[in-house]
Design an enzyme around this catalytic site. Structure first.
Site, PDB file in Angstrom:
ATOM      1  N   SER A   1     -11.510  18.559  15.593  1.00 53.29           N
ATOM      2  CA  SER A   1     -10.320  17.799  14.971  1.00 53.29           C
ATOM      3  C   SER A   1     -10.267  16.791  16.698  1.00 53.29           C
ATOM      4  CB  SER A   1      -8.803  19.080  16.150  1.00 53.29           C
ATOM      5  OG  SER A   1      -8.938  19.584  14.251  1.00 53.29           O
TER       6      SER A   1
ATOM      7  N   GLY B   1     -10.966  20.144  11.555  1.00 54.90           N
ATOM      8  CA  GLY B   1      -9.967  19.949  10.396  1.00 54.90           C
ATOM      9  C   GLY B   1      -8.967  20.809  10.792  1.00 54.90           C
TER      10      GLY B   1
ATOM     11  N   GLU C   1     -18.467  25.291   7.515  1.00 51.75           N
ATOM     12  CA  GLU C   1     -18.423  25.752   5.928  1.00 51.75           C
ATOM     13  C   GLU C   1     -19.589  25.914   5.182  1.00 51.75           C
ATOM     14  OE1 GLU C   1     -17.253  21.215   6.779  1.00 51.75           O
ATOM     15  OE2 GLU C   1     -15.936  21.768   7.945  1.00 51.75           O
TER      16      GLU C   1
ATOM     17  N   GLU D   1     -18.594  24.143  17.839  1.00 51.26           N
ATOM     18  CA  GLU D   1     -17.677  24.057  16.200  1.00 51.26           C
ATOM     19  C   GLU D   1     -16.781  25.010  16.068  1.00 51.26           C
ATOM     20  OE1 GLU D   1     -18.189  20.258  14.329  1.00 51.26           O
ATOM     21  OE2 GLU D   1     -19.163  21.735  13.583  1.00 51.26           O
TER      22      GLU D   1
ATOM     23  N   ASN E   1     -19.595  13.055  11.028  1.00 52.57           N
ATOM     24  CA  ASN E   1     -19.804  14.199   9.762  1.00 52.57           C
ATOM     25  C   ASN E   1     -19.483  13.729   8.880  1.00 52.57           C
ATOM     26  OD1 ASN E   1     -20.827  16.031   7.686  1.00 52.57           O
ATOM     27  ND2 ASN E   1     -20.022  17.464   9.021  1.00 52.57           N
ATOM     28  N   TRP E   2     -19.602  13.109   7.625  1.00 53.31           N
ATOM     29  CA  TRP E   2     -18.626  13.317   6.540  1.00 53.31           C
ATOM     30  C   TRP E   2     -18.355  13.660   6.133  1.00 53.31           C
ATOM     31  CZ3 TRP E   2     -21.881   8.253   3.748  1.00 53.31           C
ATOM     32  CH2 TRP E   2     -21.669   6.545   5.513  1.00 53.31           C
ATOM     33  N   LYS E   3     -18.897  14.920   5.886  1.00 59.39           N
ATOM     34  CA  LYS E   3     -18.917  15.844   4.554  1.00 59.39           C
ATOM     35  C   LYS E   3     -19.099  15.113   3.629  1.00 59.39           C
ATOM     36  CE  LYS E   3     -16.306  18.446   8.392  1.00 59.39           C
ATOM     37  NZ  LYS E   3     -15.462  19.402   8.833  1.00 59.39           N
TER      38      LYS E   3
ATOM     39  N   HIS F   1     -23.550  24.822   9.684  1.00 54.81           N
ATOM     40  CA  HIS F   1     -22.235  23.606   9.299  1.00 54.81           C
ATOM     41  C   HIS F   1     -21.633  25.113   9.627  1.00 54.81           C
ATOM     42  CE1 HIS F   1     -18.708  22.031   9.177  1.00 54.81           C
ATOM     43  NE2 HIS F   1     -19.043  20.831   9.892  1.00 54.81           N
TER      44      HIS F   1
ATOM     45  N   GLY G   1     -15.350  14.494  12.350  1.00 57.15           N
ATOM     46  CA  GLY G   1     -15.240  14.398  10.854  1.00 57.15           C
ATOM     47  C   GLY G   1     -14.451  13.691  10.293  1.00 57.15           C
ATOM     48  N   GLY G   2     -12.987  14.167   9.913  1.00 56.53           N
ATOM     49  CA  GLY G   2     -11.476  13.325   9.695  1.00 56.53           C
ATOM     50  C   GLY G   2     -11.781  11.932  10.188  1.00 56.53           C
TER      51      GLY G   2
HETATM   52  P1  13P Z   1     -13.111  17.285  12.212  1.00 58.60           P
HETATM   53  O1  13P Z   1     -13.157  16.433  13.297  1.00 58.60           O
HETATM   54  O2  13P Z   1     -12.143  17.565  10.721  1.00 58.60           O
HETATM   55  O3  13P Z   1     -12.075  18.606  12.970  1.00 58.60           O
HETATM   56  O4  13P Z   1     -14.691  18.360  11.634  1.00 58.60           O
HETATM   57  C1  13P Z   1     -15.090  18.638  12.698  1.00 58.60           C
HETATM   58  C2  13P Z   1     -16.918  19.367  11.875  1.00 58.60           C
HETATM   59  O5  13P Z   1     -16.718  19.912  11.146  1.00 58.60           O
HETATM   60  C3  13P Z   1     -17.070  17.958  12.012  1.00 58.60           C
HETATM   61  O6  13P Z   1     -18.929  18.348  11.790  1.00 58.60           O
END
Ligand code: 13P
Length: 251
Positions: free
Chosen positions: A211, A172, A96, A166, A8-10, A94, A232-233
């Site tokens: 994470s 994150g 966020e 999640e 997920n690039w966000k 999600h 994500g990251g």
């Molecule tokens: P991280 O891997 O950066 O913690 O993000 C997880 C996430 O929200 C994937 O959708």
């Protein structure tokens, strides 16, 4: 069940960088017995598709969608618009989006259903906050989120839903949920699905996200009941993500 890892690039990577990421990732050696997808910002889907050429890996995912087919919904994107770009999956709900855009369980349910009707796999994200966990409400919160999301959803057909657990506090933060704790929550999720879908629930994939990185990914994917990861990251660098995919299921 074939495992899946979704990047997920966000809100990173417009069309130019998206194209470069896909081209770089295509040079990675990848495990054959793993599905891989990348969730791309709307504006970068076309560029990602173009850079993929005829390659089918990674599959393309959107990060969100609107529930109506068309109409006066300024700024929104419909499932069929995503299909035109060859999008095979889309995240919905999600945390966020729940946090910053006020998405409710009801909206998530409508989005998931619209995707399924269009033949796009909904990846339904759920998770409790740190406070909810501290109060011992994690399982209750998760059950409610899932039940709302799957109210009208089918488990069979060509776009069976995927679920991504999640925990908000693990996203994150560099503080992942332990595979053991994740396993417990996945069992809770599976129980809700089994109640609704019976045996068909066995074929639905439940992913862990929060994470996940190259070092811990294998711990999750080798834990019973965890069918993949949402990353994500650690997916922002294409070579790093390639390494993560190889670490997930070493040959
Ligand atoms: P991280 O891997 O950066 O913690 O993000 C997880 C996430 O929200 C994937 O959708």
């Amino acid at each position: 069940m074939k495992k899946i890892i979704i990047a997920n690039w966000k809100m990173y990577y417009g069309p130019i960088k998206a194209g470069a990421w896909i081209r770089a990732f295509r040079r990675e050696r990848l495990p054959k017995d793993l599905d891989i997808a990348v969730a791309v910002p709307f504006v970068s889907l076309a560029a990602a598709r173009a850079s993929l050429g005829r390659a089918s890996i990674p599959m393309l995912s959107a990060q969100d969608v609107f529930w109506a087919e068309e109409g006066a919904f300024t700024g929104e994107i419909s499932p069929s618009m995503l299909s035109e770009l060859g999008t095979q999956l889309s995240l919905v709900g999600h945390s966020e989006r729940r946090q910053y855009l006020g998405e409710t369980d009801e909206m998530v349910a409508k989005k998931a259903l619209a995707l399924q009707k269009a033949g796009i796999v909904p990846v339904i994200c759920i998770g409790e906050t740190a406070i909810q966990r501290k109060r011992g409400e994690a399982a209750k919160v998760i059950r409610a989120q899932i039940q709302a999301a799957i109210a009208d959803l089918k488990a069979d057909g060509k776009a069976p839903p995927i679920f991504a657990y999640e925990p908000v506090w693990a996203i994150g933060s560099g503080k992942p949920c332990s595979p053991q704790d994740a396993k417990e929550m996945h069992e809770t999720i599976r129980a809700v699905l089994t109640k609704k879908y019976g045996k068909d629930a066995e074929r639905l994939r439940i992913l862990y996200g929060g994470s996940v990185d190259q070092r811990n990914v294998n711990d999750y994917l080798t834990t019973t009941g965890i069918d993949g990861a949402l990353v994500g990251g650690a997916a922002l660098d294409p070579r790093g993500f390639g390494l993560l995919c190889r670490a997930a299921l070493p040959a």
